[in-house]
Design an enzyme around this catalytic site. Structure first.
Site, PDB file in Angstrom:
ATOM      1  N   CYS A   1      -1.198   8.597  -3.302  1.00  0.00           N
ATOM      2  CA  CYS A   1      -1.107   9.746  -2.390  1.00  0.00           C
ATOM      3  C   CYS A   1      -2.236   9.647  -1.373  1.00  0.00           C
ATOM      4  CB  CYS A   1      -1.239  11.041  -3.189  1.00  0.00           C
ATOM      5  SG  CYS A   1      -1.247  12.518  -2.154  1.00  0.00           S
TER       6      CYS A   1
ATOM      7  N   HIS B   1       7.928  13.088  -3.855  1.00  0.00           N
ATOM      8  CA  HIS B   1       6.481  13.254  -3.700  1.00  0.00           C
ATOM      9  C   HIS B   1       6.173  14.183  -2.509  1.00  0.00           C
ATOM     10  CE1 HIS B   1       2.269  11.559  -3.890  1.00  0.00           C
ATOM     11  NE2 HIS B   1       2.266  12.135  -2.707  1.00  0.00           N
ATOM     12  N   GLU B   2       6.836  13.931  -1.374  1.00  0.00           N
ATOM     13  CA  GLU B   2       6.535  14.712  -0.154  1.00  0.00           C
ATOM     14  C   GLU B   2       7.039  16.152  -0.269  1.00  0.00           C
ATOM     15  OE1 GLU B   2       4.393  13.456   1.626  1.00  0.00           O
ATOM     16  OE2 GLU B   2       4.634  11.354   1.077  1.00  0.00           O
TER      17      GLU B   2
ATOM     18  N   HIS C   1       4.694  18.236  -2.103  1.00  0.00           N
ATOM     19  CA  HIS C   1       3.567  18.681  -1.268  1.00  0.00           C
ATOM     20  C   HIS C   1       3.885  20.004  -0.565  1.00  0.00           C
ATOM     21  CE1 HIS C   1       0.375  15.753  -1.330  1.00  0.00           C
ATOM     22  NE2 HIS C   1       1.187  14.735  -1.098  1.00  0.00           N
TER      23      HIS C   1
HETATM   24 ZN    ZN Z   1       0.837  12.775  -1.408  1.00  0.00          ZN
END
Ligand code: ZN
Length: 193
Positions: free
Chosen positions: A93, A135-136, A139
């Protein structure tokens, strides 16, 4: 002041993003900056909270190669509507530079998001691309990959995570980064514009 990628435990990373409501010049400027920062940092994707923008916006290029702009993608207000087949692989990340750990993610997902023309698009993505999306999108919800680690990865990441915390608090103590409360106020100000 140009934007930069914020590192854990910057409060923007835990802030739940608001949907993007208008596609305007400012949004395009932010996207341009995000793409540049993503390539500079040699990432495959970047979510707006990682540059302290509390919006549901992400940029991606799974090749990580600025010479392949045809693989560049920008999505607004994305969501995952289906997940299947789980697989564990190493993940990093840009808000935790240098930290890589195994994370279990769906291998195939169906996603919906708006493009920059304001059209709703739906697609099915696999493997690395599916991993990047998950993953995004995490966020955008204030969820970080350290939250997704299994017990072994978590244990192996522990000293590194503590070190990120130490560096961040030291930078705040020196006045290089504003205090958490001030950052929260800034985020609320951006949201209410
Ligand atoms: Zn990340």
């Amino acid at each position: 002041m140009p934007r930069k990628i914020v590192h854990y435990p910057h409060p923007a990373l835990r802030h739940k993003s608001k949907p993007v409501k208008t596609i305007d010049k400012e949004l395009h400027l932010n996207i341009g900056e995000m793409k540049e920062l993503m390539y500079q940092a040699k990432g495959l994707g970047l979510a707006a909270p990682q540059v302290a923008l509390p919006f549901q916006l992400l940029v991606m290029n799974v090749t990580g190669d600025p010479q392949q702009p045809e693989c560049e993608e920008v999505f607004l207000n994305p969501r995952i509507v289906e997940r299947k087949d789980y697989i564990t692989a190493e993940e990093g990340c840009l808000s935790f530079p240098g930290l890589y750990q195994d994370i279990r993610r769906a291998q195939t997902i169906k996603v919906q998001a708006y493009n920059l023309k304001g059209q709703l698009v739906e697609k099915v993505v696999n493997d690395l691309e599916a991993r990047a999306w998950q993953h995004e999108i995490d966020h955008l919800n204030g969820v970080l990959f350290i939250d997704m680690m299994g017990p072994v990865s978590r244990l192996m990441a522990r000293s590194s995570v503590k070190n990120f915390e130490k560096i961040f608090r030291e930078a705040q103590a020196k006045g290089e980064i504003p205090p958490d409360l001030e950052i929260e106020k800034l985020l609320a100000g951006i949201e209410s514009k």
